[in-house]
Design a protein around this motif. Structure first.
Motif: not given
Length: 431
Positions: A41, A43, A94, A134-135, A138
């Motif tokens: 992660d 992001s 954002y 988070t980005g 998924h």
């Protein structure tokens, strides 16, 4: 300094073994506690503010929604940057925080400021926070396999049954639906009839909205019995909408069916979801909550899907479209394989060149102990296990083994030198 440490360790070998055992046990539990994911992660630490005002142009969204929100959110402490995007009917803000800021503290501060900024927005518009994911959150995609159901029925099944069930899984921040048609009641109004009955379009909208509601009354007591009074007014089918009264014309009530036609239809779509070129499907995207264990979340989702499938109509099943656990398990199996390969190679090399099983055992023990200590450090710094960290550990195993082999060979060489220099002197003393 190094010589003193070696000397101290040799004199207290049992204490050293006890410390190594304790670190190994600690590391074993750290491995179970450490979050595991396939993708690191990278992001930013951000909070997303989403506002919907359908039908408005991007310029209107920018002037009346995005600009007031950005102007008021700038005063929040520990903010690194604020970015915003305005598009047709939607606004995204954002809020980027410093990396060391707790995400839930950041969401609380943004929510506090949104309560103040609410008064600057148009009436009836309420901004909402995005999911606490988070980005790379998924982690699991699925779709419904329902060949005997149309896309509208599948989407209704997904939105009102499957989605709500999966959102209760621990570690899931959101389940986003995709594909199919969102069912809606559509009222096709005849403008000539509106003009004839002298009814405006706003009157139609307000009357239909007001008549789709349940109202509560009081309590009526009779013969020592209490009865709750309520009015049932929720729309259950299109005939209920057709019977809604909009006004009167020469003493005759004007209903919705007198000025237009009510039909069932699908909401406007901006895209479709096609599965392997075989046609459209309906499904959902499981978004993992920030800082959760991806492998554990996916396993819990799969277990929940098995329970959900018991309540689905006959012939309907849930199939995985994207499952990150396969990549996670591949990364874990890779490092397990590397560990086994290194252990075997070390044992063979040491036994061939030194002919001493205790030396091989001392080097082999270093591998699991060192790996377990690395997971202790990962937990201490709040890092998760992913492809990058597991690859680093796999590469570091070679360094660990090389050090063990070199140290063992060096110890043998020095012992051999010492024995060769001291054996003649002992023989002379005996004479």
């Amino acid at each position: 300094m190094v010589a003193k440490i070696i000397e101290l360790s040799l004199k207290n070998r049992y204490i050293v073994l006890l410390i190594a055992t304790g670190l190994f046990v600690w590391g074993y539990f750290s491995v179970k506690e450490n979050p595991i994911d396939a993708i690191p992660d990278l992001s930013e630490n951000q909070v997303i503010v989403f506002t919907e005002w359908m039908g408005r142009s991007p310029q209107v969204m920018e002037d009346q929604i995005t600009y007031p929100l950005v102007s008021n959110l700038q005063g929040i402490p520990k903010i690194k940057n604020i970015r915003a995007v305005s598009m047709f009917g939607m606004s995204f803000v954002y809020v980027i925080f410093d990396d060391n800021v707790d995400i839930y503290w950041a969401r609380t501060r943004v929510l506090e400021r949104l309560n103040y900024a609410q008064r600057l927005l148009p009436q009836g518009i309420t901004p909402a926070l995005g999911p606490d994911g988070t980005g790379v959150g998924h982690v699991f995609w699925y779709h419904l396999d329902a060949p005997k159901m149309d896309l509208g029925e599948q989407r209704a099944l997904q939105d009102w049954y499957v989605k709500f069930a999966l959102q209760t899984v621990s570690g899931v921040a959101e389940v986003a639906s995709f594909g199919g048609f969102e069912k809606q009641y559509q009222l096709v109004v005849d403008p000539l009839k509106l003009q004839y009955y002298n009814i405006s379009l706003m009157d139609v909208m307000s009357k239909v909205r007001a008549n789709n509601n349940d109202v509560g009354g009081s309590k009526f007591e009779m013969s020592d019995m209490a009865y709750i009074i309520r009015g049932l007014g929720y729309v259950k089918n299109k005939e209920d909408i057709e019977k809604i009264s909009l006004g009167n014309f020469n003493g005759i009530p004007v209903r919705v069916k007198d000025i237009g036609q009510v039909q069932m239809g699908g909401d406007q779509r901006l895209g479709i979801f096609d599965m392997d070129g075989k046609g459209e499907v309906v499904g959902g995207i499981v978004v993992m909550r920030y800082g959760e264990n991806a492998d554990k979340v996916i396993k819990n989702v799969k277990e929940k899907i098995k329970e959900v499938e018991k309540g689905l109509p006959a012939g309907v099943t849930i199939k995985a479209s994207y499952d990150r656990s396969t990549l996670i398990e591949a990364a874990i199996n890779n490092i397990k394989g590397k560990i086994i390969e290194e252990i075997v190679m070390v044992a063979v090399i040491v036994l061939i060149f030194l002919f001493h099983w205790r030396s091989a055992l001392s080097i082999i023990i270093q591998i699991p102990v060192t790996i377990s200590i690395s997971f202790i450090l990962l937990n201490a710094f709040g890092l998760s296990s992913n492809i990058m960290s597991l690859t680093g550990i796999a590469l570091a195993i070679g360094v660990i083994v090389d050090n063990g082999i070199i140290m063992s060979e060096n110890a043998y060489r020095n012992l051999s030198t010492w024995q060769n220099t001291h054996k003649p002197s002992k023989a002379k003393d005996n004479e």
